[in-house]
Scaffold this active site. Sequence first.
Site, short mmCIF file in Angstrom:
data_model
loop_
_atom_site.label_atom_id
_atom_site.label_comp_id
_atom_site.label_asym_id
_atom_site.label_seq_id
_atom_site.Cartn_x
_atom_site.Cartn_y
_atom_site.Cartn_z
N TRP A 18 0.67 -1.23 -0.09
CA TRP A 18 0.04 -0.09 0.05
C TRP A 18 0.86 1.16 0.05
CZ3 TRP A 18 1.86 2.48 3.97
CH2 TRP A 18 2.44 1.51 5.04
N LYS A 48 -2.63 -8.55 -7.74
CA LYS A 48 -3.79 -8.10 -6.50
C LYS A 48 -2.98 -6.71 -5.72
CE LYS A 48 -3.22 -9.43 -2.28
NZ LYS A 48 -3.52 -8.26 -1.66
N PRO A 49 -3.73 -5.80 -5.58
CA PRO A 49 -3.11 -4.49 -4.84
C PRO A 49 -3.35 -4.91 -3.37
CG PRO A 49 -5.24 -4.13 -5.97
CD PRO A 49 -4.77 -5.41 -6.16
N GLY A 57 6.51 -6.58 0.29
CA GLY A 57 5.88 -6.31 1.35
C GLY A 57 6.78 -6.97 2.65
N SER A 58 6.16 -7.35 3.42
CA SER A 58 6.79 -7.62 4.57
C SER A 58 7.57 -8.86 4.62
CB SER A 58 6.02 -7.47 5.95
OG SER A 58 5.08 -8.56 5.82
N GLU A 116 10.64 -8.52 -2.63
CA GLU A 116 11.11 -7.03 -2.39
C GLU A 116 10.73 -6.96 -0.94
OE1 GLU A 116 13.23 -5.45 -3.98
OE2 GLU A 116 13.00 -5.89 -6.01
N LEU A 117 11.59 -7.23 -0.05
CA LEU A 117 10.91 -7.31 1.48
C LEU A 117 11.39 -6.27 2.22
CD1 LEU A 117 11.43 -11.20 1.77
CD2 LEU A 117 9.38 -10.04 0.83
N ARG A 160 10.28 11.08 3.82
CA ARG A 160 9.54 10.65 2.65
C ARG A 160 8.53 9.58 2.78
NH1 ARG A 160 10.46 8.07 -2.53
NH2 ARG A 160 11.83 6.78 -1.59
N CYS A 164 10.41 0.89 2.39
CA CYS A 164 11.43 -0.18 2.83
C CYS A 164 12.85 0.55 2.88
CB CYS A 164 11.00 -1.35 1.97
SG CYS A 164 11.02 -1.30 0.27
N GLU A 210 11.87 -2.94 11.46
CA GLU A 210 11.78 -2.03 10.72
C GLU A 210 10.69 -1.00 11.09
OE1 GLU A 210 10.08 -3.65 6.96
OE2 GLU A 210 11.03 -1.82 5.78
N SER A 242 15.91 5.55 -5.45
CA SER A 242 14.99 4.78 -6.41
C SER A 242 15.04 5.52 -7.73
CB SER A 242 13.56 4.83 -6.06
OG SER A 242 13.60 4.04 -4.80
P1 ADP Z 1 2.58 -4.53 5.35
O1 ADP Z 1 2.43 -5.17 6.52
O2 ADP Z 1 3.17 -3.31 4.64
O3 ADP Z 1 1.05 -4.28 4.68
P2 ADP Z 1 2.16 -7.09 3.90
O4 ADP Z 1 3.18 -8.09 3.50
O5 ADP Z 1 1.38 -7.50 5.26
O6 ADP Z 1 2.93 -5.83 4.19
O7 ADP Z 1 1.43 -6.89 2.55
C1 ADP Z 1 2.04 -6.75 1.48
C2 ADP Z 1 0.96 -7.35 0.48
O8 ADP Z 1 1.01 -8.58 0.75
C3 ADP Z 1 -0.57 -6.91 0.24
O9 ADP Z 1 -1.02 -6.82 -0.91
C4 ADP Z 1 -1.22 -7.73 1.47
O10 ADP Z 1 -2.51 -7.90 1.13
C5 ADP Z 1 -0.58 -9.11 0.81
N1 ADP Z 1 -0.53 -10.36 1.78
C6 ADP Z 1 -0.41 -10.12 3.27
N2 ADP Z 1 -0.58 -11.34 3.61
C7 ADP Z 1 -0.72 -12.24 2.66
C8 ADP Z 1 -0.66 -13.44 2.32
N3 ADP Z 1 -0.76 -14.69 3.51
N4 ADP Z 1 -0.75 -14.36 1.29
C9 ADP Z 1 -0.82 -13.18 0.08
N5 ADP Z 1 -0.52 -12.17 0.06
C10 ADP Z 1 -0.66 -11.44 1.36
#
Ligand code: ADP
Length: 494
Positions: free
Chosen positions: A166, A190-191, A244-245, A266-267, A294, A300, A397, A457
Amino acid sequence: MSTNTTTRTSLETKVLGRLPDGLLVDGSWRPAADGSTFTVSDPATGQPLARVADAGASDGVAAVDAAARAADRWADTAPRERAEILRRAYELIMAQREEFALLITMEMGKSLEESRSEVTYGAEFLRWFSEEAVRISGRYGTSPEGSGTILVSHRPVGPCFLITPWNFPLAMATRKVAPALAAGCTVVLKPAESTPLTTQLFASVLLEAGVPAGVLNVLTSSRAAELSGPIIQHPELRKLSFTGSTPVGRQLLAQAAPQVLRTSMELGGNAPFLVFDDADVDSAVEGAMRAKFRNIGQACTAANRFLVHADLADDFAERMAERVRSLRIGRGTEPGVTIGPLIDRKALASNTALVQDAVAGGATVLTGGRALDQPGTFFEPTVLTDVPSTARLLDEEIFGPVAAIVPFADEESAIEIANRSEYGLAAYAYTQDLSRAHRLVRRLAVGMIGLNSGVLSNAAAPFGGVKHSGLGREGGAEGIHEYLETVYAFVASA
Ligand code: ADP
């Protein structure tokens, strides 16, 4: 789509009114199979912005089916045709930069000025990869013993599942979609649940630019795990790209293993920001402000630990605190606002807990330190000194506007502290010493380094990390290869 119109400007209403309704599967927008929807809210006000379709498992399977059906034809299109579509999408986004920026600010919270920068940066991936689409080339050579010819070529990996976060609702999508389409792959995108609206607008632009049915499928969902499992298990899927995370990335890697999917990850990050005693301090403070605040600290690549030479640390901290006191907190649409809200209550609680933990261990708050007692999820931009080495925010983080300043004695210990992390995404270093700069590039255990720069970036550069920060690179000449297989043919000498 129902929207709340109480305090909306006419442009806000217009932008929300333009959004397509539903999931994009096989070229048309349709409701979720079970009719579910979920609400997207403005983090600055807590007010609902829109309701969107909530994809579940069967929608996921339908989307991969569509991507698989479209795969061969899309792979066979002329690279120039794919390039032109991406280029048109770039032009269309830039022509609607203001609408995109406003939508990003409404659903994510950052200031309009930062959203405009994201639109420019995000659109640039479309232009960059439109240029790369026509430069996919291989190798031709004689085998060393002269027995034949070695031919190396590339072809698209096939249907891809792209999961975006997001924090940069447009750029994280373009950074995956553009190279995938340029390479000739079809995709299911999938956003994140909190920011699906920008992706909807982006998808409608891609359709307008000429992306054929089935090549781009978009699933908005609040049920990430339920939706993603069957997609990842789908026998026709070939690639998973995730931003994501780190904990979710690990889970997805495990889920991808049975199908031996190609993966890009990209974690998380824990970027050190090093200021040496030979640095130009004015420019280091300037860079620090950008690297930390920023995106409200929610990047990340955000500087997580400021490692400053002991001779400069107090002065640097005070100068940073002074700058921070002048930042203006508020809804990102208000003129002059530099710090918008955090994305949600969970982020607010996590920033509060990290600061409290550091303070309990002896840290001093130079400025900020608290959540604001008002609607929305605002956290004061914060500068901490005397941070104990046991403080959680040095390991974890932060993902928020909190700067922790830690002094160091010499280059050797600075590098040692900088590398003391399971993460290895980005680092920043301010120094005037060219030899030192080269040593840092060699020795810092990260994928990206900003030298005398608080931002790094760029669509033309490979973005990515080492260690637990991920696998693969996005952007640059490297980015398209994440979506290409290498095929080798041996041709016997006549
Ligand atoms: P943040 O903690 O920054 O929200 P996440 O890693 O939870 O980061 O989320 C990043 C993306 O991964 C989002 O699109 C979220 O919906 C998706 N996501 C979170 N959990 C899962 C999962 N178990 N399987 C697939 N996608 C996921």
